[in-house]
Scaffold this active site. Structure first.
Site, PDB file in Angstrom:
ATOM      1  CE  LYS A 106      -0.589  -0.639   4.952  1.00 12.94           C
ATOM      2  NZ  LYS A 106       0.080  -1.946   5.052  1.00 12.94           N
ATOM      3  CD  GLU A 130      -9.621  -7.211  -3.565  1.00  9.80           C
ATOM      4  OE1 GLU A 130     -10.261  -7.196  -4.616  1.00  9.80           O
ATOM      5  OE2 GLU A 130      -9.846  -6.409  -2.631  1.00  9.80           O
ATOM      6  CE  LYS A 206      -4.353  -0.808   5.032  1.00  9.23           C
ATOM      7  NZ  LYS A 206      -4.551  -1.288   6.416  1.00  9.23           N
TER       8      LYS A 206
END
Lengths: 439, 439
Positions: A106, A130, A206
């Site tokens: 991330k 994902e 995120k």
């Protein structure tokens, strides 16, 4: 016996997720192959230390300390090293050598996403991620595929398990922030240095990824407004409960019209906020994650599950691997990450929201009127006011506690109100200012 | 100006979903095209009555009463007629003429799924059906793609909004089943003939689709054990609440080992059951749907949202349309529906679960011992027992109420226990037998 075309898989990183992915791939290879329509041959796992203990253990002959050579022979490269470098350079090299990429990184996506997506688009490679948000919870694929025919209005996410565990413990057991953090560290939910979690950096990465995807717009990490949970007190949590709310660290992104300029754009932000106990996000306990999506046609959706853990993240990575393998079998170019909307990213001053403000005030006649007019002077409308003690005492040093809920107001008007409250002679202290979301 | 390859889209059915899909496609065509990487040209909507009033209204020149001719010119056929025929024949014709298929038709999939999937596989066409289960909630795609590298252990679903609305009203307002059903009908949540919903037929169709997908096994509708909610009473709901449970109509499928034969297989079933109030499914109120998935690596996941509605279903259909269009742009064969696991579908007698049994018994000494030994004789272990009145009265006609929670037991052992209870001279009535799930 079905003969499959064989795809060569390289894994970068032999930590807990890397070891799980490699192990599942070796163990369930045949089942995965039948789902993917292709053989999945693990050609190697690049690690820093060949002798490090791994759980589960991996066959020594698969390990290498030379990631650059490993990726040259791979059809699909799975990056689970974390950090910016050398992950970034290795992934760019892998893309340019024609491989598809799967990553759970991330930090890298939030800071160098556009560079990676552009490189992939140039050569027709595909990038899957994902596992980067919400562990095994499918979020990226629903946003990219399921809602591709819809328009996302807003996303409210609990995307950091550590802070949710801490706030949940404060809420459910009356623990202090310090005690709850100590417990989270003891249980392995928080790292030795918890800064990335409790200061909201992890959640900001995120939400940068979610906002970019949901609004087809590059939302860089530095454009995300970020506040952590370190200022959240037991008193705030208790007072919230009494008023029918819980305190959650929310990662929020939404499409909105700037409250001041009238400009359309995207806002992305992370802060502790109050949400009603009846909101589905209020029922997300412990270290779980959930992403609540408000879409134009689909209405409200929520995706819930464990947000972290080696096995959970490995599940998301393997789901991406099957998708990547299917695409390899089909052939042809992938679908590029879409930035077609290209909306401006708006500052925190653009939003309007409700607030709950707790004040210590002088307990004497006329104080309520003074405070009420102070709110109205700054254009902030009061919706509800509760006081813990009667205002009208004779002792000039007596103090009362006021909890004020506002209607929707701009950040600007609220900030001006709070500044005025602080300099008002009837206000002894501004105890707490929290935004209210999910109404 | 980007030039896209043009794809020709035909819609079968001009009801509420069909009209919404057509309208969104006309309205957001450019945005959808940029996401799909292909132009999306609506070539027609096949309807029964050209003059019927539609919401939203559609341009008259798009309407036709000749679906067979319409599909001949289509790249992608969207079937929203419902029912088995003529939908089945039209879709087979569309597949054989080379079109990809999108359908929301759960009845057709649950009864003729394998026939359609086989036909599609023969010609390399793809079949999308996200809208068939859970309205706009992405469930099919997460099961097929996100969890493709994982193994599903069990699915517990609230997949029928009407019955959830009814049970939720009974739970929250103490309404009777009749009153709650009347209210659901008044609000349009229940149809004039509510049989398909309240008898569990709709949920059974959906669990047949979910089980087939999750376990890579054809689970025909007739193999689904089905009980509706018509026997659920206010007393059951109240007694459940006191014990910390709520009553929900659950659609369940799981991979299990037959309790009696030791054979591995799949169980699919629909019945009203108790779940703990702390379970995430207990917080699913009103007409909402949610699917709770227990996977080997991913752990527990839940997908929540509005389960029905024209606009919501249209969102799912358009998501499928973008996926189908992307695949058309890429070209090549699709991925066939996988039935590789081919597990046997087990009867309801294969499962073990917990039960809660409510009895009216004679209120006199020795009754508790008689009932306890009756359970143990049949191999059912009692976990908890509560009684509403003291057992030990002198009046020989006095009656006490017993609520008995069991440990896990087989359906067979439970049925034998209930039969013995019914013929026992100390039992006046077996008031209620409910399974307990989600523990």
């Amino acid at each position: 016996m079905i003969e499959y075309r064989n795809l060569r898989i390289a894994i970068l990183g032999g930590g807990s997720v890397g070891a799980q992915v490699a192990s599942l791939l070796l163990e369930h290879g045949d089942e995965l192959a039948s789902r993917a329509g292709a053989g999945l041959e693990l050609i190697g796992v690049a690690v820093r230390d060949l002798d490090a203990k791994r759980t589960p253990p991996l066959p020594r002959e698969l390990l290498t300390t030379d990631p650059a050579s490993l990726i040259l022979g791979a059809d699909i490269v799975i990056e689970l090293m974390g950090g910016i470098e050398p992950a970034r350079t290795l992934l760019l090299d892998a893309i340019n050598s024609g491989a598809d990429i799967i990553t759970a990184n991330k930090a890298l996506l939030a800071t160098h996403g556009p560079e990676l997506f552009d490189a992939a688009e140039q050569v027709g490679a595909q990038l899957y991620y994902e596992a980067a948000v919400g562990g095994a919870i499918p979020i990226i694929r629903p946003l990219r595929d399921s809602l591709a025919g819809d328009r996302v209005k807003r996303i409210l996410g609990i995307v950091n398990g550590t802070t949710n565990y801490i706030l949940d413990l404060m809420e459910r057991e009356g623990a202090s922030l310090e005690d709850a953090l100590a417990k989270a560290t003891e249980l392995g939910y928080a790292e030795a240095d918890p800064t990335a979690d409790i200061e909201g950096y992890d959640a900001a990465q995120k939400v940068s990824i979610l906002a970019s995807l949901a609004f087809h717009t590059n939302v860089p990490l530095e454009a995300v407004h970020r506040e952590g949970i370190t200022a959240v007190t037991m008193e705030q949590v208790e007072s919230a409960r009494k008023a029918g709310f819980v305190v959650k660290l929310l990662a929020i992104c939404e499409r909105l019209t700037d409250a001041e300029t009238g400009e359309d754009g995207v806002s992305a932000r992370v802060y502790p906020a109050l949400i009603p106990v009846t909101h589905p996000l209020a029922a997300v306990h412990g270290a779980n994650n959930a992403v609540f999506i408000e879409a134009e046609a689909a209405g409200d959706l929520m995706f819930y599950g464990a947000g972290a853990g080696g096995l959970q993240t490995a599940s998301a990575v393997l789901g991406d691997l099957v998708s990547a393998a299917r695409r390899h079998v089909i052939g042809g170019p992938g679908v590029a990450e879409s930035n077609h909307a290209n909306l401006p990213v708006l500052p925190i001053s653009s939003i309007t929201t409700r607030y709950q403000i707790t004040l210590k005030v002088a307990d004497r006649p006329g104080v309520l009127a003074a405070i009420a007019s102070l709110f109205s002077e700054h254009g902030v409308s009061v919706e509800a006011l509760t006081q813990s003690a009667g205002l009208g005492a004779i002792d000039p040093d007596a103090t009362a506690t006021l909890v004020i809920g506002t209607h929707e107001a701009t950040e600007h008007a609220l900030a001006a109100t709070v500044a005025a409250l602080k300099s008002s002679e009837v206000v002894r202290a501004v105890v707490s200012v929290l935004r209210v979301e999910g109404l």
